[in-house]
Design a protein around this motif. Structure first.
Motif, mmCIF file in Angstrom:
data_model
loop_
_atom_site.group_PDB
_atom_site.id
_atom_site.type_symbol
_atom_site.label_atom_id
_atom_site.label_comp_id
_atom_site.label_asym_id
_atom_site.label_seq_id
_atom_site.Cartn_x
_atom_site.Cartn_y
_atom_site.Cartn_z
ATOM 1 N N GLY A 68 6.688 16.761 14.926
ATOM 2 C CA GLY A 68 6.635 15.872 16.077
ATOM 3 C C GLY A 68 5.392 16.076 16.912
ATOM 4 N N ALA A 69 5.009 17.344 17.113
ATOM 5 C CA ALA A 69 3.822 17.636 17.920
ATOM 6 C C ALA A 69 2.555 17.147 17.225
ATOM 7 C CB ALA A 69 3.740 19.141 18.177
ATOM 8 N N LEU A 70 2.462 17.392 15.914
ATOM 9 C CA LEU A 70 1.258 16.987 15.187
ATOM 10 C C LEU A 70 1.155 15.462 15.119
ATOM 11 C CD1 LEU A 70 -1.106 18.302 13.766
ATOM 12 C CD2 LEU A 70 0.184 18.255 11.639
ATOM 13 N N ALA A 71 2.287 14.780 14.939
ATOM 14 C CA ALA A 71 2.263 13.318 14.919
ATOM 15 C C ALA A 71 1.867 12.760 16.286
ATOM 16 C CB ALA A 71 3.643 12.787 14.519
ATOM 17 N N ALA A 72 2.364 13.395 17.370
ATOM 18 C CA ALA A 72 2.017 12.936 18.718
ATOM 19 C C ALA A 72 0.535 13.143 19.001
ATOM 20 C CB ALA A 72 2.867 13.677 19.748
ATOM 21 N N VAL A 73 0.000 14.282 18.580
ATOM 22 C CA VAL A 73 -1.431 14.556 18.788
ATOM 23 C C VAL A 73 -2.276 13.563 17.993
ATOM 24 C CG1 VAL A 73 -3.261 16.234 18.367
ATOM 25 C CG2 VAL A 73 -1.095 16.977 19.362
ATOM 26 N N SER A 74 -1.866 13.292 16.751
ATOM 27 C CA SER A 74 -2.615 12.337 15.934
ATOM 28 C C SER A 74 -2.596 10.945 16.565
ATOM 29 C CB SER A 74 -2.007 12.272 14.522
ATOM 30 O OG SER A 74 -2.067 13.529 13.891
ATOM 31 N N THR A 75 -1.458 10.540 17.084
ATOM 32 C CA THR A 75 -1.368 9.236 17.751
ATOM 33 C C THR A 75 -2.259 9.192 18.983
ATOM 34 O OG1 THR A 75 0.915 8.998 16.969
ATOM 35 C CG2 THR A 75 0.224 7.590 18.798
ATOM 36 N N ALA A 76 -2.237 10.267 19.752
ATOM 37 C CA ALA A 76 -3.086 10.319 20.948
ATOM 38 C C ALA A 76 -4.565 10.243 20.584
ATOM 39 C CB ALA A 76 -2.793 11.602 21.729
ATOM 40 N N ILE A 77 -4.947 10.922 19.505
ATOM 41 C CA ILE A 77 -6.348 10.878 19.063
ATOM 42 C C ILE A 77 -6.737 9.452 18.679
ATOM 43 C CG2 ILE A 77 -7.914 11.597 17.210
ATOM 44 C CD1 ILE A 77 -6.507 14.301 17.207
ATOM 45 N N LEU A 78 -5.852 8.759 17.978
ATOM 46 C CA LEU A 78 -6.164 7.392 17.558
ATOM 47 C C LEU A 78 -6.210 6.431 18.748
ATOM 48 C CD1 LEU A 78 -4.023 7.212 14.292
ATOM 49 C CD2 LEU A 78 -6.511 7.426 14.473
ATOM 50 N N ILE A 79 -5.349 6.619 19.727
ATOM 51 C CA ILE A 79 -5.417 5.781 20.931
ATOM 52 C C ILE A 79 -6.714 6.060 21.688
ATOM 53 C CG2 ILE A 79 -4.312 5.296 23.147
ATOM 54 C CD1 ILE A 79 -2.917 4.194 20.612
ATOM 55 N N ALA A 80 -7.081 7.345 21.757
ATOM 56 C CA ALA A 80 -8.356 7.684 22.402
ATOM 57 C C ALA A 80 -9.516 7.047 21.645
ATOM 58 C CB ALA A 80 -8.513 9.199 22.462
ATOM 59 N N ALA A 81 -9.456 7.050 20.320
ATOM 60 C CA ALA A 81 -10.503 6.422 19.515
ATOM 61 C C ALA A 81 -10.570 4.923 19.789
ATOM 62 C CB ALA A 81 -10.239 6.681 18.037
ATOM 63 N N THR A 82 -9.397 4.283 19.969
ATOM 64 C CA THR A 82 -9.373 2.850 20.284
ATOM 65 C C THR A 82 -10.058 2.583 21.620
ATOM 66 O OG1 THR A 82 -7.290 2.615 19.072
ATOM 67 C CG2 THR A 82 -7.873 0.860 20.623
ATOM 68 N N SER A 94 -17.302 -2.188 17.120
ATOM 69 C CA SER A 94 -17.167 -2.084 15.665
ATOM 70 C C SER A 94 -15.753 -2.508 15.268
ATOM 71 C CB SER A 94 -17.451 -0.652 15.206
ATOM 72 O OG SER A 94 -17.226 -0.530 13.820
ATOM 73 N N ILE A 95 -15.638 -3.684 14.699
ATOM 74 C CA ILE A 95 -14.319 -4.169 14.280
ATOM 75 C C ILE A 95 -13.746 -3.250 13.196
ATOM 76 C CG2 ILE A 95 -13.103 -6.085 13.177
ATOM 77 C CD1 ILE A 95 -15.094 -7.969 14.448
ATOM 78 N N TRP A 96 -14.626 -2.720 12.356
ATOM 79 C CA TRP A 96 -14.157 -1.821 11.302
ATOM 80 C C TRP A 96 -13.437 -0.619 11.899
ATOM 81 C CZ3 TRP A 96 -15.542 3.297 10.848
ATOM 82 C CH2 TRP A 96 -15.011 3.955 9.731
ATOM 83 N N GLN A 97 -13.965 -0.071 12.987
ATOM 84 C CA GLN A 97 -13.316 1.086 13.597
ATOM 85 C C GLN A 97 -11.937 0.732 14.142
ATOM 86 O OE1 GLN A 97 -16.257 2.417 16.440
ATOM 87 N NE2 GLN A 97 -17.206 3.810 14.964
ATOM 88 N N LEU A 98 -11.805 -0.429 14.760
ATOM 89 C CA LEU A 98 -10.500 -0.864 15.262
ATOM 90 C C LEU A 98 -9.515 -1.040 14.106
ATOM 91 C CD1 LEU A 98 -11.605 -3.493 17.937
ATOM 92 C CD2 LEU A 98 -10.881 -1.131 18.322
ATOM 93 N N THR A 123 0.651 0.442 21.282
ATOM 94 C CA THR A 123 -0.404 0.718 22.267
ATOM 95 C C THR A 123 -1.751 0.187 21.789
ATOM 96 O OG1 THR A 123 0.798 2.729 22.878
ATOM 97 C CG2 THR A 123 -1.496 2.552 23.601
ATOM 98 N N HIS A 124 -2.022 0.374 20.499
ATOM 99 C CA HIS A 124 -3.280 -0.117 19.929
ATOM 100 C C HIS A 124 -3.377 -1.638 20.055
ATOM 101 C CE1 HIS A 124 -5.716 -1.540 16.432
ATOM 102 N NE2 HIS A 124 -6.534 -0.581 16.845
ATOM 103 N N LEU A 125 -2.307 -2.345 19.735
ATOM 104 C CA LEU A 125 -2.328 -3.808 19.832
ATOM 105 C C LEU A 125 -2.477 -4.267 21.279
ATOM 106 C CD1 LEU A 125 0.443 -4.763 17.250
ATOM 107 C CD2 LEU A 125 -2.023 -5.024 16.986
ATOM 108 N N ILE A 126 -1.783 -3.601 22.189
ATOM 109 C CA ILE A 126 -1.878 -3.975 23.614
ATOM 110 C C ILE A 126 -3.309 -3.799 24.123
ATOM 111 C CG2 ILE A 126 -1.170 -3.299 25.946
ATOM 112 C CD1 ILE A 126 1.602 -2.674 24.743
ATOM 113 N N LEU A 127 -3.931 -2.684 23.759
ATOM 114 C CA LEU A 127 -5.306 -2.423 24.208
ATOM 115 C C LEU A 127 -6.274 -3.463 23.657
ATOM 116 C CD1 LEU A 127 -5.452 1.479 23.867
ATOM 117 C CD2 LEU A 127 -5.430 0.160 25.985
ATOM 118 N N VAL A 128 -6.131 -3.766 22.368
ATOM 119 C CA VAL A 128 -7.054 -4.715 21.748
ATOM 120 C C VAL A 128 -6.853 -6.119 22.318
ATOM 121 C CG1 VAL A 128 -7.736 -5.798 19.580
ATOM 122 C CG2 VAL A 128 -7.249 -3.350 19.633
#
Length: 323
Positions: A68-82, A94-98, A123-128
């Motif tokens: 659970g912790a690793l999945a949450a951290v990975s999700t947070a990293i991807l949201i930060a990347a977005t 960069s559309i490719w990055q999104l 969260t990713h869809l809402i941000l985009v």
């Protein structure tokens, strides 16, 4: 289908890791060609680095979903990347990055971390969508950016459902195969047991039957020998719990001298096995009752065997502790 390919949705393999890394590298080359790796857009190289980190996390060599912790951290990293990807000017985003972020979130769902993947994808869809609304994106741009993530999310749901069906079918087939093997082993063991029993019967009955076949006179002696064999076979079938070499010999000797011996063993699941000491005591009682006409050996209690010997009008009863 290996255990690893089942437990982590096919992602806990070297091939999956290097395939994703290759796709990431192709995107990085495209971003480099498009001029995104410059001092003017410092956030975009960071986005690529964050995506690469999650590539190695989501393909972690463990036959299970991420913790659970690793999945949450990975999700947070991807949201930060977005967020970092959307900080660039609209022309430089960069559309490719999104898209790659969306693919990694979809693979989290495949990995088995459905909650983290769903939160991250929403969260990713809402941000985009919010970014496109603020930048007044055209319908074409909207479709260009949103179609691949939507297709990816639908595809992974189908993928997981199909994979689950395949796994369930594979487990059912393996269970059926295992049950078939157990049945075959049981039949083989039963056949071997029957073969051993028949061999014992043949060994016990062959001498008397051979004499009868050769025309021997059925005198008292031969009749008693047949009675001994018949009684031993009956005891083995009716009272297998009271089988012991010392006791069998004593019973055979009693029958050979003309006594009627009945062996009765109840269906006592909790009863112990007939040990050497108890068998020797029972045999001693039978040898001592040399003048008995009728002997009844009964195991009707869990830890006691009784022997009742009758000689004319006189009856004696003995009890032997088995446990």
């Amino acid at each position: 289908m290996t255990t690893r390919s089942i437990g982590a949705g096919g992602l806990a393999t070297g091939r999956a890791r290097w395939a994703l890394a290759f796709a990431w590298a192709l995107g990085g080359v495209k971003a480099l060609i498009d001029g995104h790796f410059t001092a003017e857009y410092p956030s975009l190289p960071i986005v690529c680095a964050l995506c690469l980190i999650v590539v190695f996390v989501v393909t972690r060599r463990d036959d299970a979903p991420l913790s659970g912790a690793l999945a949450a951290v990975s999700t947070a990293i991807l949201i930060a990347a977005t967020v970092l990807a959307l900080l660039a000017t609209p022309a430089a985003v960069s559309i490719w990055q999104l898209h790659f972020v969306a693919y990694l979130l979809a693979l989290l769902f495949v990995r088995g971390n459905a909650l983290a993947a769903a939160v991250g994808a929403a969260t990713h869809l809402i941000l985009v969508v919010a970014w496109m609304a603020l930048t007044a994106a055209t319908p074409f741009s909207f479709g260009q950016i949103m179609t691949p993530p939507a297709v990816a999310y639908i595809a992974v749901v189908v993928w997981v459902l199909v994979l689950r069906r395949i796994v369930l079918r594979e487990q059912r087939l393996r269970s059926e195969a295992a049950e078939h093997e157990r049945q075959i082993r049981a039949e083989q063991e039963a056949a071997e047991h029957i073969g051993r029993q028949l061999a014992r019967v043949r060994t016990a009955t062959e001498p008397a039957l051979t004499q009868l076949r050769d025309g021997a006179v059925l005198d008292v002696e031969l009749h008693r020998r047949i009675a001994v064999v018949e009684g031993a076979l009956r005891d083995r079938l009716r009272s297998p719990r009271l089988q012991h070499p010392a006791l069998d010999q004593a019973i055979a000797a009693a029958r050979a001298r003309g006594a009627s011996v009945n062996v009765l063993a109840g269906d006592l699941d909790a009863a112990p096995a007939l040990g050497d000491t108890a068998a020797a005591q029972l045999a001693g009682i039978l040898h001592a009752a040399a003048d008995a006409d009728t002997i009844v050996i009964a195991w009707t209690e869990t830890d006691r065997v009784s022997v009742v010997a009758r000689s004319g009008e006189r009856t004696t009863r003995h009890v032997v502790e088995v446990g």
